[in-house]
Design an enzyme around this catalytic site. Sequence first.
Site: not given
Lengths: 330, 330, 330, 330
Positions: D139-141, D143, D302
């Site tokens: 997941g983005c968070y 990462t 990111i």
Amino acid sequence: MNNYASARIGILGAGGYAGRELARLVARHPRARIAWATSESDAGRALGDVVSGVDGPALVRAEDAALGAADCVVSCLPHGESAKWMERARGADVRAIDLSADLRVPGEVTPGWAREAVYGLPELHRARIADSRLVANPGCYPTAALLALAPLLRRGLISGPVIVNAASGVTGAGRNAKRELMFAEIAEGFSAYAVGNVHRHLAEMRAQAAGIAGGAAPELVFTPHLLPVKRGILETIYVPLAEPIRDLLQMWMDDYSSEPFVRVMRDRMPALADVVGSNRVAIGVAAVQNVSAPMLTIVATIDNLLKGAAGQAVQNLNLMFGWGETEGLA
Amino acid sequence: MNNYASARIGILGAGGYAGRELARLVARHPRARIAWATSESDAGRALGDVVSGVDGPALVRAEDAALGAADCVVSCLPHGESAKWMERARGADVRAIDLSADLRVPGEVTPGWAREAVYGLPELHRARIADSRLVANPGCYPTAALLALAPLLRRGLISGPVIVNAASGVTGAGRNAKRELMFAEIAEGFSAYAVGNVHRHLAEMRAQAAGIAGGAAPELVFTPHLLPVKRGILETIYVPLAEPIRDLLQMWMDDYSSEPFVRVMRDRMPALADVVGSNRVAIGVAAVQNVSAPMLTIVATIDNLLKGAAGQAVQNLNLMFGWGETEGLA
Amino acid sequence: MNNYASARIGILGAGGYAGRELARLVARHPRARIAWATSESDAGRALGDVVSGVDGPALVRAEDAALGAADCVVSCLPHGESAKWMERARGADVRAIDLSADLRVPGEVTPGWAREAVYGLPELHRARIADSRLVANPGCYPTAALLALAPLLRRGLISGPVIVNAASGVTGAGRNAKRELMFAEIAEGFSAYAVGNVHRHLAEMRAQAAGIAGGAAPELVFTPHLLPVKRGILETIYVPLAEPIRDLLQMWMDDYSSEPFVRVMRDRMPALADVVGSNRVAIGVAAVQNVSAPMLTIVATIDNLLKGAAGQAVQNLNLMFGWGETEGLA
Amino acid sequence: MNNYASARIGILGAGGYAGRELARLVARHPRARIAWATSESDAGRALGDVVSGVDGPALVRAEDAALGAADCVVSCLPHGESAKWMERARGADVRAIDLSADLRVPGEVTPGWAREAVYGLPELHRARIADSRLVANPGCYPTAALLALAPLLRRGLISGPVIVNAASGVTGAGRNAKRELMFAEIAEGFSAYAVGNVHRHLAEMRAQAAGIAGGAAPELVFTPHLLPVKRGILETIYVPLAEPIRDLLQMWMDDYSSEPFVRVMRDRMPALADVVGSNRVAIGVAAVQNVSAPMLTIVATIDNLLKGAAGQAVQNLNLMFGWGETEGLA
């Protein structure tokens, strides 16, 4: 034309928006590399501190740049400051591309040698650019307008004043701190400027349009606007015609069928999102309904920092060094 | 004209952008109060849940609204849905203001009774609005264009097609969820739509322009654009003239000297920031240089939700009830 | 407390974002009017040229302001420049409100007379403000944090360091031209600053929190961020508790039940849209799930130019002159 | 690990924001090409109509995709819809990468075969990814949070609950039309969601953090926020420490010295502008001043569509096929 396997590029004014974009493009270009880059305010700092993600030599002051250590000097300096560096590059027998307006319109204020400069719009002057040592990179607004109008100008189909209503993102206004460009002034805003057909780009557009038309060109009325976006130009152009045109798009498709950076839209009008981040110009055309005399509306859009500045400079660079025209721009 | 100390207002469609703005204005108006407000999707919820900071009765479905319990019904319903409610209000002997396009252009599709509707642009039709029981509130784009052009139209000074190049914030496109209106599609974007002079507002502009001109009006070419801002319209208008005009601004200053909501700019062109949040139209005028035939550029700007919708509706309300024209709008 | 029918207000620094907002509020206030307003860079211009839509006297330099011609002087001057004017106002026997940080934290650098200043957070110090002649208007970040935390501080329920993670729109950084605040730098961006708990507002928050707690207050860790919006502050606050709390919202609802400018959210967390354009603070509270020790998350939001600056100044003005606390702020 | 000269990639769900980004990356990748791409709503249209500037086959429905004609299937389908396609890819003996959350947290609801999936964070699990046939793309968070915290987790230095205060651009919320994601709702706004530590990504972060820590990991408190930007995530992380740390940055620099996509900031904190458009994570660290117990603040950022989704998928692809890890990502 000359074929080089690779070339060293000197960048004058690498700290502005166009300069930083150029540094990014050159850094990623398969055949070019940054020989040196200048910035008066950031001299001494690493290039990567100023241009995120780009490795390269430390920035120097322009006076300290080794002009002769570059195969080509590209100037992103402001209007009025650039010409003298172009003359020095010429003296150093180095190729040069000028992104400022200084060499674009031969006139009273332009020094004699500047007449050697070729107007760097590849879709119009490809062969001459390839043979030149000094290129005047076009203005952002003229690039979109001239590519939009060229098929009509060539064929002499325009019958009256052309209205060029244009809007640009704020990077077009440069990177120096100004209150009127602060976020709290621009966000949720929109405004016209140079209203009354008095913008500097007008002379450039008129001179080039006349060249394309083979002499007298139609009059132009140009009004730029400031958009609350970072980058991108969209021009909505109104063209009175001598007579109606059938198969409207065909002329643009014929003229641009082999152009890698021109996209003629078939089904819809182009928008900023079609071009921002790319070196393309996108063009759409529509006949004006509900009026008695024939008229067209053309919508043309570019990224002001790419096709309107640094991207077009790299396209010219590719031509000047005999490389593939799209190298480093795909 | 009738003088009322106060009035009860029914709002049809209070959940959209114009409806919410109207609810805010009525809630703060010294003489008006919200009798009821409707929303199909939010019926049952408190008005304050949907319109932040506004107290009022719970929202109901339009079918459940007590038309007769209002002194004036104001419709913010979509085009095509509004006319039938205007007819019901008429049947209930209640005054009404319609913000949709349904009653603005008398034509084949408009029912006969709709010809009673007065076009609610107070600067043009103040007396008739004050005497009317049914007002068609103007479209946002026509409001700016007509107020910009009226001084020229009245005097018969326009000699050819007028180009109206307009840009609007996204609230002009309504509050229903659409992918093309999502933040990630609009931010950093700009686009033209209805290119080719085919927008619905054209007929409204032409009909009203002809009325102001006392018959035949010049042709209009209208291209709207979508701005990455919430609210505001700016129009850049190109007008060919029969002959040059001296003292350019004087006509606008003469015609609008006593208008509380018209600001003629003396020193610079207006921008969105001059009008967003207010009921004003701001107008600037410049002669076009560098062309052979006389031409003007006019820049006109309004807040599309205020002077272009809910604010103008309140201005009309004030006239219809004999109140001060600026009450609740200062 | 004194009762005045009306009062003349002098505004020091009317050209910045807070100063312009204050000028707008005073101009519309039913009991206050602008006696004079100063701007060093715009002295000589009409107030309405600088603050759109506001009539008033021409701007003067601060040195030329007739302090004694005002019943109250409100300073929107920068930190470090404001205190001397507050002292002059005191010398002229004029009431004063200081929006700068100069008088907020009594300390070594603050002159002795400055200890007379009352901290102008009405929800905490209403009676003292009403009796005072000199008010230190709170910082924007502390206003939101203190109102969010007061119910817990009063009751001594906090058991460890409180994290205040805050984000503000760019008007909080002032109106002077800076490259890092230009549109092209801020749009599509987000960043933290003063990371490591070193922001100037920390001392103000700590001093006030200790006061509310009646002595020792919990430690605070404060990190501000810069949002790509014009105005608005949102703080997300993490509070370790000595023990779990039942009926979470009840304390906030009890403490703020009669506060006109505090909105405790029952059903959802507040967002910028709930407060921008209003003088309200909106507060939401949630228990933190999925951790072993009891903890709360509080979300608090204000308009940094209103409840965080000019609006709160008018609220204080209303108290100081015995007017209704919401006058000119509804 | 397997070495392929090139590979054919099938993209499930190419019409969303992550899917379009992936299509762009694969189209430009020197070793990969798009075998097929699916979209339920745009099936039949040219890929280039949906993903501007990308040539490729016409879009098909997922049911019509020839799974076996790809060497690797990458799914950008929504959570809940993706797992079944991963199982089919497994049945077709095709490598697969899943960008949804379906396979990230082995648990009751996950089918047994899903335990074969390797968590695709190359900086943590490079060797296992290279050997795997099924990758769960993070997941983005998580990462950003995991890469920020890994050096502390590995060394067991964290002494209490970690606060992860995160903010994301709106592309993180997907491309389906929702009113709350429209421009007029998001612009000039900011809000928290899933307040109270209840976001789906929490379980993923906790499971991975425990893995890095070699067993029990510190508790996490995670609050996401919605930023008015298109793309980018910035997390501000508060970490209580067992004891103070000297040479703060050294651990991050040691752990990430050879990582091509991790940038540890020496002189300032990272901001969105440092990473948007790149596959990098940028990390800054500061000791918290003015508190009694040792604490760190970490800022990590990111591009949610690149390192947080499609870019990381390509990084995993490069590992799975034995290519250079940065190919197609520079």
